[in-house]
Motif scaffolding. Sequence first.
Motif, short mmCIF file in Angstrom:
data_model
loop_
_atom_site.label_atom_id
_atom_site.label_comp_id
_atom_site.label_asym_id
_atom_site.label_seq_id
_atom_site.Cartn_x
_atom_site.Cartn_y
_atom_site.Cartn_z
N TYR A 104 0.86 -1.19 0.00
CA TYR A 104 0.00 0.00 0.00
C TYR A 104 0.90 1.24 0.00
CZ TYR A 104 -3.04 -3.69 1.71
OH TYR A 104 -3.71 -4.88 1.86
N LEU A 145 0.29 4.62 1.88
CA LEU A 145 0.47 4.59 3.33
C LEU A 145 1.93 4.40 3.70
CD1 LEU A 145 -2.61 2.41 4.37
CD2 LEU A 145 -2.44 4.89 4.26
N TRP A 187 4.05 7.36 5.27
CA TRP A 187 4.65 7.26 6.60
C TRP A 187 6.13 7.63 6.56
CZ3 TRP A 187 4.72 6.78 11.69
CH2 TRP A 187 5.81 6.16 12.31
N ALA A 208 -4.72 8.30 -0.37
CA ALA A 208 -4.91 7.04 0.34
C ALA A 208 -6.35 6.53 0.26
CB ALA A 208 -4.50 7.20 1.81
N ASP A 227 -6.27 2.19 -0.49
CA ASP A 227 -5.21 1.68 0.39
C ASP A 227 -5.61 1.79 1.87
OD1 ASP A 227 -3.77 1.17 -1.83
OD2 ASP A 227 -2.13 2.55 -1.42
N LEU A 228 -6.31 2.87 2.21
CA LEU A 228 -6.62 3.12 3.61
C LEU A 228 -7.48 2.02 4.20
CD1 LEU A 228 -6.38 5.04 6.00
CD2 LEU A 228 -8.40 6.26 5.14
#
Length: 292
Positions: free
Chosen positions: A34, A37, A41, A195, A200-201
């Motif tokens: 993903y 994300l 990050w 996202a 992806d979230l």
Amino acid sequence: MNLSRSVLGSVFCAFFVVSYFINKYVLSVLKFTYPTLFQGWQTFIGALLLLVSGKLGWIEISSFPRAAALAWLPGSVLFVGNIYAGSRALSRLPIPFFFTLHNASEVISLLILKVTHRERMSWMKLFSVNLLLASAINLPIYDPQFNAGGYIWALAHILCVGAYRVFQKKASHLSDLEQQYINYVFSVLLLAFAAHPTGDLFAALDFPFLMSYQFHSGCCASALLGFFLLLATVKLRSALPLEHCGAWVFLAKVLTSGLSPLVFKIEVNPETLCCILCSLGGEALSVYSEKA
């Protein structure tokens, strides 16, 4: 002086190898695919650490006008494309294969410079570019574990990397750390908004390793190592001539590719091995041509 440079280069190589191994572990072994994300990050932690380090005086990030930041935004767009597509490609391809394709970004940079600035290149540089291009073209043909998605994302990655190098070389007076700070902030904002539309979230909420020690330690290590690799890279560029920096980057790739079969499962046949070696040879010749 030579000892300090060797130590600096060795530290860079160590961060380079471990950083790629951690990223590959999270993306391929844990299968956390993903990128909005994962890369969000990493860039968030990178921006935060750069900001804190600058405030504490550990690194120098000068205040720059808003116009300079806006002028750099096309580079930030290319940077996001670079890390997003690179993450997708690395999750699907072995590390030596990824580097073989990544090296072809040099071809993209030289083509752009040739068209836009009509720059000439030596016969040695031309030969090295042909080796890099031939290796990247033939690798998917002979790959015994051909993954179409991996190669498509790798193509997007090398286009972004090649264009980014040209933009970085020709279009900015910002320092490397200032460029990267803008890249990080822009990436966090763009990837955060992306996202949800990419799914992806919500998909990550069903990730089987979401609460595992391996996942959390891998993500934390990847973000910290990415930051330290950035600092080591900037320090290397400021302390050494361009060709010496290229030699250390080349050595780091050789070490990472050579050690990766000891950590990750890789299926290689004589043809793909030849592509990998030819790509390394082309890169070595390219580095030597800078010195010549």
